[in-house]
Design a protein around this motif. Structure first.
Motif, PDB file in Angstrom:
ATOM      1  N   ARG A   1       0.824  -1.207   0.000  1.00 16.84           N
ATOM      2  CA  ARG A   1       0.000   0.000   0.000  1.00 16.84           C
ATOM      3  C   ARG A   1       0.859   1.258   0.000  1.00 16.84           C
ATOM      4  N   VAL A   2       1.926   1.234   0.789  1.00 24.02           N
ATOM      5  CA  VAL A   2       2.852   2.381   0.849  1.00 24.02           C
ATOM      6  C   VAL A   2       4.264   1.833   0.662  1.00 24.02           C
ATOM      7  N   PRO A   3       4.675   1.617  -0.581  1.00 27.82           N
ATOM      8  CA  PRO A   3       5.980   0.980  -0.840  1.00 27.82           C
ATOM      9  C   PRO A   3       7.151   1.704  -0.190  1.00 27.82           C
ATOM     10  N   ASP A   4       7.115   3.037  -0.197  1.00 28.50           N
ATOM     11  CA  ASP A   4       8.247   3.784   0.369  1.00 28.50           C
ATOM     12  C   ASP A   4       8.414   3.512   1.863  1.00 28.50           C
ATOM     13  N   LEU A   5       7.312   3.314   2.571  1.00 31.38           N
ATOM     14  CA  LEU A   5       7.398   3.014   3.994  1.00 31.38           C
ATOM     15  C   LEU A   5       7.982   1.620   4.219  1.00 31.38           C
ATOM     16  N   VAL A   6       7.550   0.655   3.424  1.00 28.50           N
ATOM     17  CA  VAL A   6       8.086  -0.702   3.530  1.00 28.50           C
ATOM     18  C   VAL A   6       9.577  -0.698   3.215  1.00 28.50           C
ATOM     19  N   LEU A   7       9.972   0.059   2.201  1.00 32.00           N
ATOM     20  CA  LEU A   7      11.386   0.152   1.845  1.00 32.00           C
ATOM     21  C   LEU A   7      12.189   0.793   2.980  1.00 32.00           C
ATOM     22  N   TYR A   8      11.608   1.769   3.644  1.00 32.61           N
ATOM     23  CA  TYR A   8      12.276   2.399   4.784  1.00 32.61           C
ATOM     24  C   TYR A   8      12.518   1.367   5.890  1.00 32.61           C
ATOM     25  N   TYR A   9      11.493   0.578   6.186  1.00 34.70           N
ATOM     26  CA  TYR A   9      11.628  -0.444   7.219  1.00 34.70           C
ATOM     27  C   TYR A   9      12.688  -1.478   6.833  1.00 34.70           C
ATOM     28  N   LEU A  10      12.664  -1.921   5.591  1.00 33.81           N
ATOM     29  CA  LEU A  10      13.627  -2.937   5.154  1.00 33.81           C
ATOM     30  C   LEU A  10      15.047  -2.388   5.140  1.00 33.81           C
ATOM     31  N   ASN A  11      15.180  -1.114   4.829  1.00 36.98           N
ATOM     32  CA  ASN A  11      16.507  -0.508   4.867  1.00 36.98           C
ATOM     33  C   ASN A  11      17.051  -0.465   6.295  1.00 36.98           C
ATOM     34  N   LYS A  12      16.142  -0.345   7.270  1.00 31.63           N
ATOM     35  CA  LYS A  12      16.565  -0.399   8.671  1.00 31.63           C
ATOM     36  C   LYS A  12      17.129  -1.785   9.009  1.00 31.63           C
ATOM     37  N   TYR A  13      16.534  -2.831   8.443  1.00 33.26           N
ATOM     38  CA  TYR A  13      17.061  -4.179   8.632  1.00 33.26           C
ATOM     39  C   TYR A  13      18.499  -4.240   8.136  1.00 33.26           C
ATOM     40  N   LYS A  14      18.727  -3.722   6.934  1.00 35.94           N
ATOM     41  CA  LYS A  14      20.065  -3.763   6.339  1.00 35.94           C
ATOM     42  C   LYS A  14      21.066  -2.944   7.146  1.00 35.94           C
ATOM     43  N   ALA A  15      20.649  -1.740   7.520  1.00 36.13           N
ATOM     44  CA  ALA A  15      21.574  -0.812   8.167  1.00 36.13           C
ATOM     45  C   ALA A  15      21.956  -1.243   9.577  1.00 36.13           C
ATOM     46  N   SER A  16      21.043  -1.906  10.278  1.00 38.71           N
ATOM     47  CA  SER A  16      21.302  -2.234  11.682  1.00 38.71           C
ATOM     48  C   SER A  16      21.772  -3.663  11.908  1.00 38.71           C
ATOM     49  N   LEU A  17      21.868  -4.449  10.845  1.00 38.50           N
ATOM     50  CA  LEU A  17      22.329  -5.832  10.980  1.00 38.50           C
ATOM     51  C   LEU A  17      23.830  -5.870  11.278  1.00 38.50           C
ATOM     52  N   LYS A  18      24.206  -6.619  12.314  1.00 40.25           N
ATOM     53  CA  LYS A  18      25.603  -6.739  12.671  1.00 40.25           C
ATOM     54  C   LYS A  18      25.950  -8.162  13.051  1.00 40.25           C
ATOM     55  N   ARG A  19      27.120  -8.589  12.619  1.00 45.27           N
ATOM     56  CA  ARG A  19      27.711  -9.839  13.106  1.00 45.27           C
ATOM     57  C   ARG A  19      28.820  -9.436  14.056  1.00 45.27           C
ATOM     58  N   LEU A  20      28.742  -9.880  15.298  1.00 47.66           N
ATOM     59  CA  LEU A  20      29.691  -9.474  16.323  1.00 47.66           C
ATOM     60  C   LEU A  20      30.516 -10.650  16.827  1.00 47.66           C
TER      61      LEU A  20
END
Length: 213
Positions: free
Chosen positions: A194-213
């Motif tokens: 329904r709101v692709p830009d919002l979904v893309l924002y959320y998915l980009n948060k997944y990418k940006a905050s993913l860390k292997r420690l």
């Protein structure tokens, strides 16, 4: 990604107690994705009470005494200090089910598909020798339109971690590729939102905050 490890304890941790976990709980309890189960010893934690919390601590200690490798898979809510479970009083939203005080000194890998746990919890976990954490350092949201795809991503990575017996850099790289692929499908309209830009924002948060420690 690697060879199968047959001497692995697998801890599956996840609970159902609110709107979000009603969606994600079947991701970890429907174990058809764990085709390697016969090669591992599976320990399930899906209640979240004090008795089960003590059981987790005891079984982690048992893994140490048997000198076995362990893989811990969590899906649900998290904080920077703990993996969260269901509330134990009417005034709470969550309870600290697996916190920094419970982290033991044993070779293990933890894949936590939840908010924030790559903070103090993940950093503390990875300070020990031969321990690897994979998760998110910030808050991540659950876009309803792509929960089916996120379930597939979670289960694909979890299965391979169990198969290999540990988290490797390949798992972090693969997650980034899968998130990028999903974003491409949303952007190109292959997956209707329904709101692709919002979904893309959320998915980009997944990418940006993913860390292997």
């Amino acid at each position: 990604m690697g060879e199968r490890n047959s001497a692995t304890d697998v801890f599956l941790i996840g609970f159902e107690y609110d709107a979000a976990t009603k969606i994600t709980f079947p991701w970890i309890t429907n174990e058809s994705f764990l085709r390697s189960e016969n090669d591992c010893e599976i320990h399930r934690f899906h209640v979240g009470n004090a008795s089960e919390q003590k059981k987790l601590l005891n079984q982690l200690d048992s893994t140490v005494s048997r000198k076995k490798r362990s893989v811990e898979i969590f899906c649900g809510h998290g904080s920077d200090k703990s993996l969260l479970g269901p509330p134990r009083s009417s005034t709470d939203k969550h309870h600290n089910f697996y916190d920094v005080q419970m982290i033991s000194n044993l070779p293990s890998s933890l894949f936590a598909f939840c908010c924030y746990s790559g903070g103090l919890f993940g950093l503390t976990y990875s300070l020990y020798q031969n321990k690897v954490f994979l998760g998110f350092v910030e808050k991540v949201f659950l876009p309803i339109e792509v929960t089916k795809e996120l379930k597939g991503i979670f289960q694909q990575i979890a299965e391979d971690i169990v198969k290999v017996g540990e988290i490797t850099v390949d798992h972090e790289d693969k997650l980034q590729i899968l998130f990028s692929s999903l974003m491409g499908k949303v952007k190109d309209g292959v997956i209707k939102c329904r709101v692709p830009d919002l979904v893309l924002y959320y998915l980009n948060k997944y990418k940006a905050s993913l860390k292997r420690l």
